[in-house]
Design a protein around this motif. Structure first.
Motif, mmCIF file in Angstrom:
data_model
loop_
_atom_site.group_PDB
_atom_site.id
_atom_site.type_symbol
_atom_site.label_atom_id
_atom_site.label_comp_id
_atom_site.label_asym_id
_atom_site.label_seq_id
_atom_site.Cartn_x
_atom_site.Cartn_y
_atom_site.Cartn_z
ATOM 1 N N ALA A 196 0.891 -1.080 0.020
ATOM 2 C CA ALA A 196 0.055 -0.181 0.136
ATOM 3 C C ALA A 196 0.884 1.365 -0.009
ATOM 4 O O ALA A 196 0.338 2.493 -0.171
ATOM 5 C CB ALA A 196 -0.896 -0.060 1.230
ATOM 6 N N LEU A 197 1.964 1.050 0.032
ATOM 7 C CA LEU A 197 2.997 2.371 0.315
ATOM 8 C C LEU A 197 2.780 3.374 -0.776
ATOM 9 O O LEU A 197 2.542 4.523 -0.727
ATOM 10 C CB LEU A 197 4.361 1.765 0.570
ATOM 11 C CG LEU A 197 4.728 1.451 1.586
ATOM 12 C CD1 LEU A 197 6.362 1.062 1.445
ATOM 13 C CD2 LEU A 197 4.719 2.496 2.870
ATOM 14 N N ILE A 198 2.942 2.915 -2.273
ATOM 15 C CA ILE A 198 2.802 3.813 -3.252
ATOM 16 C C ILE A 198 1.635 4.239 -3.359
ATOM 17 O O ILE A 198 1.466 5.620 -3.782
ATOM 18 C CB ILE A 198 3.258 3.162 -4.477
ATOM 19 C CG1 ILE A 198 4.779 2.461 -4.350
ATOM 20 C CG2 ILE A 198 3.234 4.037 -5.693
ATOM 21 C CD1 ILE A 198 5.745 3.518 -3.775
ATOM 22 N N PRO A 199 0.463 3.504 -3.450
ATOM 23 C CA PRO A 199 -0.888 4.155 -3.569
ATOM 24 C C PRO A 199 -1.160 5.056 -2.566
ATOM 25 O O PRO A 199 -1.619 6.285 -2.769
ATOM 26 C CB PRO A 199 -1.877 2.911 -3.486
ATOM 27 C CG PRO A 199 -1.082 1.589 -3.617
ATOM 28 C CD PRO A 199 0.299 2.012 -3.570
ATOM 29 N N LEU A 200 -0.497 4.776 -1.361
ATOM 30 C CA LEU A 200 -1.004 5.754 -0.149
ATOM 31 C C LEU A 200 -0.236 6.974 -0.439
ATOM 32 O O LEU A 200 -0.866 8.084 -0.036
ATOM 33 C CB LEU A 200 -0.509 5.199 0.939
ATOM 34 C CG LEU A 200 -1.486 4.352 2.055
ATOM 35 C CD1 LEU A 200 -0.879 3.939 3.359
ATOM 36 C CD2 LEU A 200 -2.860 5.283 2.345
#
Lengths: 313, 398
Positions: free
Chosen positions: A138-142
């Protein structure tokens, strides 16, 4: 007839005593093995770079120039903007990332445990199954969400809807604790629900007859009775967020070095080619100091039998 | 102060099981009514419906002229004492007792005054600052009572409040609660499975079985005029001796053949109380004789004596001796008895006895006159006190 029995009993007792001491002994072995590296790190934190590299740490007492120099250096402002600012940033992340999910999860856990509403079971299962989502994916989407928001252009009409506003959070500690808080929620709800649903039903019924509504029951009964589990979860959540490296680096990253928490700063202390490697020892102990304080501050709440005397004899 | 009225109340759970069938009875203002029955008879469900903790499927429930079906527990203005006491473990005794008043925003001085009054009444004054875990079982029970008292509600509801106490304390609290209720004059509905509590405490007793109300009457009425076989078997300790017997003509009146070759003359007083027995000549009915309604053979007429009964067991209780004598009477094996005995093992034993063609009778003796184990005795039956029931329906033959 009786003599052999007694002797057998004596042998049996000796064997029993030997066997029953095995778990304790094993635990001590584990404790020593676990503690040794930490002890070595601690010893080395008082030694200079050449001693650290040339002699083993257990020869500590032979060293003549033991000093607090390493600590002075890491706490000063010379390296990476200073660990003091890093510790402050760590608090700015870890405190909201601990308090906010616990507060929200306690409400949610009470609702799932004791309030009747449609779809309660399925919502609970859905919430808890979010545990399976790995934070890393979820790092990049977040990051995109925090920096740019979520927008959807409707087909044919050509209008753009803002589903999530652009909060421009990258490079702030808010981005970090918001992420921690969100990802802590499923586990927090799950843990607190387990505890709160196990509180005796009679107490709640009695409170309802006494005229309490859900909010009053929550504040006056559930919260005080849940202190052990709240404290336990607070310790874990504080540890996780305090020691987090990945999320802080991703969310703050190159945008704002002065917002970096202690973990990121310590990692950078070693410098190019590990020139200042010897400072890591002192840095690690500054980092570890605060969780230990938190642990000892909250451990008195781990009292067993807080429900004693409530129901039954 | 108010009365509680059940008016055709039903409880059907979502899965279709019905816990309460068309329950109708009334607890008058200031009255102490005991709801009693074996486990699973719906008595606790009925109480919880009054409290507002269970929904009412159909029918009306009134507290003081107000239909309360859809009111929350808070709006019903009732206080409840739980079997587990349900004290708030993190609060002191005083806070436990004052909790409801605090929620109702009563002033601090008023709460303090009322808590002190109640504590004094219950002998809890010196424990007011203690937490529940620092109290004994009896004291916790008093705190639970105190919590109800300080509220001065329209009605008290008590759900087996004494069943967690040891036997001696239970007896003491039994009297205390009854006296307290008498003094406070608050309408009280009290649930118990213990028929001794039911007999000793209440103004009236309501007996339930499997969700159906069997009889509502004063304790004496219940004991002397049971409505059916279940009430007869359930009320009274030791229980009534019940057996199947054939009604026969005997002289001018009637008699009962209680076992092969043994016919007892029935006193006209009994047939006056159970007039329908007269129509049952030649049929089998259920006969009930309480343990205390036996007498020495010399005290009754010769045709009212059961002869040659071997003594199987003697329970010497000090004030009385309960003598179990073997008879060849036929036990009654029916659903009524299963419910009244409320113990699967004991019921299996009864079935076994029925198959073997005999059962023990319990006879009360003066301790000085009690026979010893292994002797054979003759016992007279005070047939004027005999009870008669239909063997199939279980209804009293009145």
């Amino acid at each position: 007839m009786s003599a052999p029995t007694v002797r057998a009993g004596g042998v049996g007792r000796a064997v029993y005593r030997t066997i029953s001491s095995i778990p304790t002994g094993a635990l001590w072995v584990i404790v020593v093995i676990w503690a040794l590296p930490t002890l070595g790190l601690f010893a080395n934190s008082f030694r200079g770079p050449s001693e650290q590299r040339t002699t083993p740490w257990w020869l500590l007492l032979r060293d003549e120039n033991l000093s607090l120099d390493n600590y002075a250096t890491v706490l000063g402002t010379d390296v990476q903007g200073g660990l003091v600012q890093g510790v402050i940033n760590s608090f700015a992340i870890a405190l909201p990332a601990t308090v906010i999910p616990i507060a929200m999860a306690a409400f949610a856990a009470y609702a799932f445990a004791w309030m009747d509403f449609k779809g309660r079971e399925w919502i609970f299962i859905g919430t808890v199954s979010l545990l399976a989502v790995p934070l890393q994916t979820a790092l990049i989407p977040l990051l995109q969400l925090y920096n740019g928001g979520a927008n959807q252009t409707l087909p044919f009409i050509g209008k753009t809807l803002s589903i999530f506003p652009d909060l421009d959070l990258t490079g702030t500690t808010t981005a970090v604790w918001l992420t921690h808080a969100g990802f802590a929620m499923p586990l927090a709800i799950f843990l607190l629900h387990n505890f709160i649903s196990g509180l005796p039903k009679d107490i709640f019924e009695s409170a309802r007859i006494d005229g309490a509504d859900h909010f009053q029951i929550f504040v006056r009964l559930v919260l005080p009775l849940s202190i052990p589990v709240l404290a336990a979860f607070a310790i874990f959540q504080f540890l996780w967020t305090w020691n987090d490296y990945l999320i802080a680096l991703t969310m703050i990253g190159p945008f704002a070095p002065d917002k970096m928490p202690a973990t990121v700063i310590i990692a950078a202390i070693a410098g190019d080619f590990g020139r200042y490697e010897h400072l890591l020892t002192a840095g690690a102990f500054v980092q570890a100091f605060f969780p230990i304080v938190v642990f000892f501050a909250l451990q008195k709440y781990f009292v067993r039998g807080i429900l004693a005397g409530s129901v039954k004899g | 102060m108010a009365e509680i009225v059940f008016d055709g109340v039903n409880k059907i759970y979502p899965d279709g099981t019905q816990a309460i069938f068309d329950l109708s009875f009334e607890v008058a203002d200031k009255e102490f009514v005991i709801l009693v029955g074996p486990s699973g008879c719906g008595k606790s469900t009925a109480l919880r419906m009054v409290a507002g903790l269970e929904e009412i499927s159909s029918g009306r429930l009134l507290i003081g002229d107000r239909v309360v079906n859809d009111l929350s527990p808070k709006e019903r203005d009732i206080a409840m004492v739980f079997q587990s006491y349900a004290l708030y473990p993190h609060m002191s005794v005083a806070d436990n007792m004052g909790f409801a008043l605090k929620l109702a925003k009563v002033s601090k001085e008023e709460i303090d005054r009322r808590v002190r009054d109640a504590a004094e009444m219950l002998g809890l004054t010196e424990y007011l600052h203690r937490k529940p875990k620092a109290l004994s079982g009896g004291q916790r029970q008093r705190v639970a009572m105190g919590r109800a008292i300080v509220r001065s509600p329209q009605a008290y509801l008590m759900d087996e409040p004494l069943s967690n106490l040891d036997a001696k304390l239970r007896v003491a609290m039994r009297g205390e609660i009854a006296a307290l209720q008498d003094r406070l004059e608050v309408t009280t509905l009290y649930v118990t499975h213990d028929q001794v509590e039911a007999m000793t405490m209440g103004d009236r007793v309501a007996v339930m079985k499997l969700g159906v109300l069997q009889q509502v009457a004063s304790p004496t009425d219940l004991y002397e005029r049971p409505h059916n076989l279940f009430v007869a078997g359930f009320i009274g300790s030791p229980a009534m001796n019940l057996a199947e017997a054939e009604v026969v003509r005997h002289g001018d009146g009637i008699g009962i053949t209680i076992q092969d070759g043994m016919t007892l003359a029935v006193d006209p007083a009994a047939t006056d109380r159970y007039p329908k027995v007269r129509d049952r000549v030649g049929q089998r009915v259920a006969v009930g004789i309480r343990p205390e309604h036996f007498a020495a053979p010399s005290e009754v007429a010769d045709d009212r004596v059961m002869r040659g009964l071997p003594v199987a067991l003697v329970e010497a209780l000090g004030s009385e001796s309960l003598v179990h004598v073997d008879t060849r009477t036929r036990p009654i094996v029916s659903e009524d008895m299963r419910a009244a005995i409320d113990d699967e093992d004991a019921f299996e034993e009864l079935k076994r006895q029925a198959a073997a063609g005999g059962q023990p009778f319990v006879v009360r003796y003066e301790p000085s006159r009690a026979p010893r184990h292994g002797e054979t005795v003759d016992v007279g039956v005070r047939t004027e006190r005999i009870h008669f029931f239909d063997a199939q329906s279980g209804l009293a033959l009145r």
